[in-house]
Design a protein around this motif. Structure first.
Motif, short mmCIF file in Angstrom:
data_model
loop_
_atom_site.label_atom_id
_atom_site.label_comp_id
_atom_site.label_asym_id
_atom_site.label_seq_id
_atom_site.Cartn_x
_atom_site.Cartn_y
_atom_site.Cartn_z
N ARG B 337 0.72 -1.51 0.12
CA ARG B 337 0.14 -0.27 0.00
C ARG B 337 0.82 1.48 -0.47
O ARG B 337 1.90 1.00 1.30
CB ARG B 337 -0.77 -0.13 1.55
CG ARG B 337 -1.53 1.58 1.53
CD ARG B 337 -3.25 1.04 0.52
NE ARG B 337 -3.92 1.87 1.58
CZ ARG B 337 -4.35 3.59 0.78
NH1 ARG B 337 -3.28 3.88 0.21
NH2 ARG B 337 -4.68 4.61 1.68
N ARG B 341 0.86 11.79 0.70
CA ARG B 341 0.31 12.83 1.51
C ARG B 341 0.71 14.21 1.05
O ARG B 341 1.82 14.77 1.18
CB ARG B 341 1.08 13.18 3.06
CG ARG B 341 0.50 13.87 3.78
CD ARG B 341 0.85 15.03 4.40
NE ARG B 341 0.31 15.41 5.76
CZ ARG B 341 0.38 17.04 5.10
NH1 ARG B 341 0.93 17.99 3.79
NH2 ARG B 341 0.05 18.00 6.53
N TYR B 345 -3.48 19.28 -0.71
CA TYR B 345 -4.89 18.55 -0.52
C TYR B 345 -5.57 19.66 1.14
O TYR B 345 -6.32 19.35 1.51
CB TYR B 345 -4.59 17.00 -0.23
CG TYR B 345 -5.27 16.06 -0.10
CD1 TYR B 345 -6.45 16.66 -0.61
CD2 TYR B 345 -5.46 15.62 1.37
CE1 TYR B 345 -8.13 15.41 -0.38
CE2 TYR B 345 -6.78 14.07 1.86
CZ TYR B 345 -7.40 14.04 0.64
OH TYR B 345 -8.43 13.21 1.55
N MET B 346 -4.04 18.75 1.54
CA MET B 346 -4.21 19.90 3.30
C MET B 346 -4.72 21.56 3.00
O MET B 346 -5.65 21.84 3.98
CB MET B 346 -3.35 19.65 4.61
CG MET B 346 -3.08 17.85 4.61
SD MET B 346 -4.24 17.31 5.57
CE MET B 346 -3.97 15.79 5.97
N ASP C 54 -2.05 12.79 8.88
CA ASP C 54 -2.83 12.62 7.62
C ASP C 54 -3.19 11.51 8.01
O ASP C 54 -2.88 10.62 9.49
CB ASP C 54 -1.92 11.98 6.67
CG ASP C 54 -2.19 11.70 5.31
OD1 ASP C 54 -3.66 12.05 5.81
OD2 ASP C 54 -2.38 11.42 3.92
N LEU C 55 -3.89 10.69 7.56
CA LEU C 55 -5.01 9.48 8.15
C LEU C 55 -5.80 9.04 6.70
O LEU C 55 -5.70 9.48 6.02
CB LEU C 55 -5.93 10.25 8.84
CG LEU C 55 -7.40 9.71 9.47
CD1 LEU C 55 -8.54 10.98 9.59
CD2 LEU C 55 -8.13 8.85 8.57
N PHE C 56 -5.38 7.56 6.81
CA PHE C 56 -5.55 6.85 5.61
C PHE C 56 -5.97 5.53 6.64
O PHE C 56 -5.96 5.18 6.94
CB PHE C 56 -4.51 7.07 4.93
CG PHE C 56 -3.36 6.60 5.07
CD1 PHE C 56 -2.77 7.21 5.69
CD2 PHE C 56 -3.45 5.22 5.28
CE1 PHE C 56 -1.53 7.39 6.42
CE2 PHE C 56 -1.61 5.31 5.84
CZ PHE C 56 -1.45 6.15 6.17
N GLY C 57 -6.62 4.81 5.22
CA GLY C 57 -7.04 3.23 5.54
C GLY C 57 -6.11 2.52 5.25
O GLY C 57 -5.24 3.19 4.13
N VAL C 58 -6.35 1.24 5.59
CA VAL C 58 -5.42 0.31 4.54
C VAL C 58 -6.30 -0.69 4.59
O VAL C 58 -7.03 -1.63 5.41
CB VAL C 58 -4.16 -0.29 5.16
CG1 VAL C 58 -3.58 -0.92 4.53
CG2 VAL C 58 -3.61 0.80 5.86
N GLU C 96 -7.70 -1.08 8.31
CA GLU C 96 -6.91 -0.68 9.26
C GLU C 96 -7.40 1.02 9.23
O GLU C 96 -7.20 0.89 8.28
CB GLU C 96 -5.15 -0.37 9.50
CG GLU C 96 -4.59 -1.37 10.32
CD GLU C 96 -3.34 -1.96 10.08
OE1 GLU C 96 -2.67 -0.87 9.79
OE2 GLU C 96 -2.84 -3.17 9.81
N VAL C 98 -4.80 4.43 10.10
CA VAL C 98 -3.94 4.88 10.25
C VAL C 98 -3.70 6.75 10.89
O VAL C 98 -4.29 7.12 10.06
CB VAL C 98 -2.46 3.81 9.67
CG1 VAL C 98 -1.28 4.74 10.07
CG2 VAL C 98 -2.98 3.09 8.96
N LEU C 100 -1.31 9.64 11.30
CA LEU C 100 0.03 9.84 11.68
C LEU C 100 0.37 11.30 12.04
O LEU C 100 -0.45 12.30 11.64
CB LEU C 100 0.80 10.26 9.93
CG LEU C 100 0.68 8.94 8.88
CD1 LEU C 100 1.42 9.27 7.80
CD2 LEU C 100 1.48 7.71 9.67
N PRO C 136 -9.20 13.78 4.36
CA PRO C 136 -8.69 12.64 4.94
C PRO C 136 -9.91 11.84 4.72
O PRO C 136 -10.34 10.74 4.75
CB PRO C 136 -7.54 12.39 5.74
CG PRO C 136 -7.11 14.03 5.31
CD PRO C 136 -8.51 14.65 4.93
N GLU C 139 -12.38 11.22 1.95
CA GLU C 139 -11.43 9.95 1.53
C GLU C 139 -11.61 8.32 1.71
O GLU C 139 -11.80 7.83 0.63
CB GLU C 139 -10.02 10.66 0.95
CG GLU C 139 -9.37 9.80 -0.22
CD GLU C 139 -8.17 10.19 -0.40
OE1 GLU C 139 -7.60 11.33 0.16
OE2 GLU C 139 -7.94 9.39 -0.90
#
Ligand code: SF4
Lengths: 171, 379, 186
Positions: B337, B341, B345-346, C54-58, C96, C98, C100, C136, C139
């Motif tokens: 994966r 970042r 975007y932010m 950041d924040l995201f899925g896995v 998951e 995550v 950061l 995020p 998304e």
């Protein structure tokens, strides 16, 4: 050119179609539709060093209703497809399309769920420019090719056929 | 109330007008779209909508090998592709624990700072065009072409460079660079001075930019700003100094900081950063010249890159701010994966907050000054 | 005190697992406590993780499948993920999230992870702590289908609204299922 100038009283003799083509090919008004990286190269082609205005594309229009040549530079995603169709529909006849870059031609590197694989399947395209991104010279060359194409066009003949077909269909 | 049937506009109960700006609009960049509710000329609320350039880069990354992904990073921030390339390469190097030879690091530094200059030049030029000053754009674009010449000598591409490899760089600085740099440095400075003379004290420019979209430092941090937009708000944060990578801790450079976070500050920060980048390149070039001619450019890297299982995040300071890559490897030759970042975007998600209460025409100034690159925004 | 100890002292029992890889510290916390954990990390004086990077899925679907096939082929010296191999119970939750984090004063970074099972995709929103989590989270909803409880505007962000799948899931094909977008202007 098919002009014949007679000395003396200032007469010009030509075919109406050639006169129309001459006029059209001398001032194409481009609509720079840069969606991605190729848009930056298109910008360079329009700006000082390459200067597309030399070939008559002086007036860059930002409204599709006032432009003849849609220069589509960049990726078209599936989310964008309806927008592109609308833009093309909004342009007044006669209109031409240049597809700049691998993405606009075939989808390029992005063979994914969200990318349209080439705009050729949505709107008619006159000139394809390969490259990722093509150099500004490539874009200029595409414009010149398009101008050649315009000069060999038969606008009146085509119009007559169109009218005939429409009448036929109307009956 | 008189109602014009030709121009149908949705009216809210409290008489607000909804205006749709974009995704193709004379003043909008690329594929951005903003849906604004206005009261007269004043924006009451604005909501950006993105995704018109979502090309599935992250999903593609899972299906590409580590090296194949480098060209995709070009196509994210296409104004400064080299910075994105290096950010990704450094993330993979961290994942594998590779140490890059110093000469390669210097080549990277020089090219990255050149990319930073090119990026800022485009930004300032476009900001000028959007605010009605067309001339600086022509000065700056000529300058940028010269920087692109260097990129082209390096590996043949003008803006999608695919610079470097995992573990180093593929080639030394081009020979012509050594002749070009001394003159290029002067012309960059000259173009900047000309732009400065045309814009910085221009009455119209000041009226259009000073105090427009001022943003406070707390808000900026809360919204996750990084890079020049954050520094314009008065926060001295730059990853080159705070988390030094490569040789940035040995270089002597200033970090320009603004005060109000308005359009003018963002513009000034970029102008000053170009100057600092020139200084950095000078220092890096001096260090580079002391290196032996045949110093290695690549670390020892296996032919097929298979990082051990694990995950890590690495970020560097690109022209737009913190660009980070979070990579998880499952031990195979493809990343499991990749999460990118992107800096803008932010920044762009706070756009509604930024333009609230401003005029419609100011939204365009705001948008250009944020430097939103759609490729990086939507990935 | 090292970062690891400080985090452990601050969070106590909430830390389920700690991993360290190439200097990046990651902790796993229970899904229900994520808001309180992040608030504590933000407000603790010795930590001060006040910036959400950041924040995201896995999606871990393939990850476990691959692991089952070749469990013992692993380089020595990588201590992370050892915990997962040891317990042979039911497979861990599929997804998951995550987070950061970054501490601006000390320039430290931390990864916080929660595991989300497929049949319960609800996660508490953290937009109340950081506004930066707004997009995020949208998304992550768009790409994986997490439902962020309390998010004020949980719509699709990158794909168009009528899109039905979640493209970054591992069982979604790269080239899509032939979706197309149609707009009708009437
Ligand atoms: S063809 Fe290449 S440069 Fe052009 S838009 Fe596509 S990816 Fe970008």
């Amino acid at each position: 050119m098919g002009f014949q100038a007679y000395q003396g009283e200032g007469w010009l003799l030509t075919k109406a179609e050639q006169l129309i083509n001459w006029g059209r090919s001398r001032s194409p008004w481009p609509f720079p539709y840069g969606t991605a990286c190729c848009g930056i190269e298109l910008m360079a082609a329009l700006a000082s060093s390459y200067d597309m205005a030399r070939f008559g594309a002086e007036r860059v229009g930002f409204s599709p209703r006032q432009c003849d040549v849609l220069i589509e530079a960049g990726t078209i995603t599936k989310k964008m497809v309806p927008v592109l169709k609308t833009i093309y529909a909004q342009m007044a006849e006669p209109k031409w399309v240049i597809a700049v870059g691998a993405c606009a031609c075939t989808g390029g590197v992005f063979r994914t769920y969200s990318t349209q694989q080439g705009i050729g399947s949505i709107i008619p395209v006159d000139v394809f420019v390969p490259g990722c991104p093509p150099r500004p010279e490539g874009i200029l060359y595409a414009l010149l090719k398009l101008l050649d194409k315009i000069q060999e066009d038969h606008p009146l003949y085509k119009k007559r056929q169109e009218v005939a077909e429409a009448l036929e269909a109307g009956k | 109330m008189d109602y014009d049937p030709v121009c149908q506009i949705d009216r809210d109960p409290d008489d607000l007008v909804t205006i749709n700006i974009g995704p193709t609009h004379p003043a909008m960049h690329g594929t951005l779209r903003v849906i604004a509710k206005t009261d007269g000329e004043t924006i009451v609320s604005a909501e950006p909508e993105i995704g018109y350039l979502h090309r599935g880069v992250e999903k593609l990354g899972e299906n590409f090998t580590y090296h194949q992904f480098i060209p995709l990073t070009d196509r994210m921030n296409y104004c400064s592709a080299i910075a994105s390339n290096v950010a990704y390469e450094m993330a993979v190097e961290k994942l594998m624990g590779i140490k890059v030879p110093p000469k390669a690091q210097l080549v990277r530094t020089i090219m990255m700072e050149l990319a930073r200059i090119a990026d800022h030049q485009v930004l300032v030029g476009i900001l000028g065009v959007d605010l009605g000053a067309l001339t600086p754009f022509f000065y700056l674009i000529i300058q940028r072409e010269e920087i692109y010449d260097i990129f082209e000598w390096y590996n043949g591409a003008r803006l999608t460079n695919t610079f470097g490899r995992i573990g180093g760089v593929n080639a030394d600085l081009p020979d012509k660079f050594h002749e070009k740099w001394p003159t290029l440095r002067d012309t960059i400075r000259k173009a900047n001075e000309e732009t400065d003379a045309l814009l910085t004290k221009n009455r119209i420019w000041l009226d259009r930019s000073v105090g427009v979209n001022a943003f406070s430092a707390e808000d900026a941090l809360n919204w996750g700003f990084t890079g020049p937009c954050l520094r314009a708000c008065g926060v001295k944060r730059d990853l080159r100094r705070d988390e030094p990578y490569m040789f940035y801790d040995q270089f002597d450079f200033k970090i320009p900081v603004g005060k109000h976070g308005d359009v003018f500050d963002r513009y000034m920060i970029r102008m000053e950063e170009m100057e600092e980048s020139v200084k950095i390149i000078d220092q890096a070039y001096a260090m580079y010249q002391e290196m032996p001619e045949d110093a290695p450019l690549m670390a020892k890297v296996p032919k097929i890159i298979k990082p051990p299982e694990g995950e890590c995040y690495h970020a560097i300071e690109t022209p737009n701010g913190e660009l980070g890559f979070w990579i998880r490897s499952d031990g195979s030759d493809k990343p499991y994966r990749i999460k990118i970042r992107p800096p803008c975007y932010m920044v762009y998600q706070a756009f509604g907050e930024l333009v609230k209460g401003d005029m419609i025409s100011d939204t365009i100034a705001c948008l250009s000054s944020l430097n939103i690159i759609a490729g990086e925004l939507d990935r | 005190m090292s970062l690891k100890e400080r985090v452990q002292r601050c969070l106590g029992d909430d830390v389920i697992a700690i991993t360290e890889y190439r200097g990046d510290l990651g902790i796993e916390v229970p899904k229900g406590n994520i808001v309180s954990v992040l608030t504590r990390l933000k407000e603790d004086e010795t930590l001060g993780f006040d910036f959400l990077t950041d924040l995201f899925g896995v999606d871990n679907l393939d990850y476990y499948a691959k692991k089952k096939k070749k469990p013992k082929k692993k380089a020595a010296g990588e201590e992370e993920l050892v915990e997962e191999e040891e317990d042979k119970g039911p497979p861990p939750p599929r997804f998951e999230v995550v987070y950061l984090l970054q501490a601006l004063k000390t320039n430290e970074r931390l990864q916080v992870k929660i595991r989300v099972p497929e049949d319960d995709m609800e996660v508490d929103t953290i937009t109340t702590i950081w506004k930066a989590a707004d997009w995020p989270e949208r998304e992550a909803f768009d790409m994986f289908g997490f439902k962020f409880r309390g998010h004020h505007n949980l719509r699709r962000l990158l794909m168009w609204d009528e899109f039905e799948d979640h493209p970054l899931r591992k069982d979604y094909p790269l080239e899509g299922k032939g979706e197309e977008r149609h707009l009708s202007y009437d």
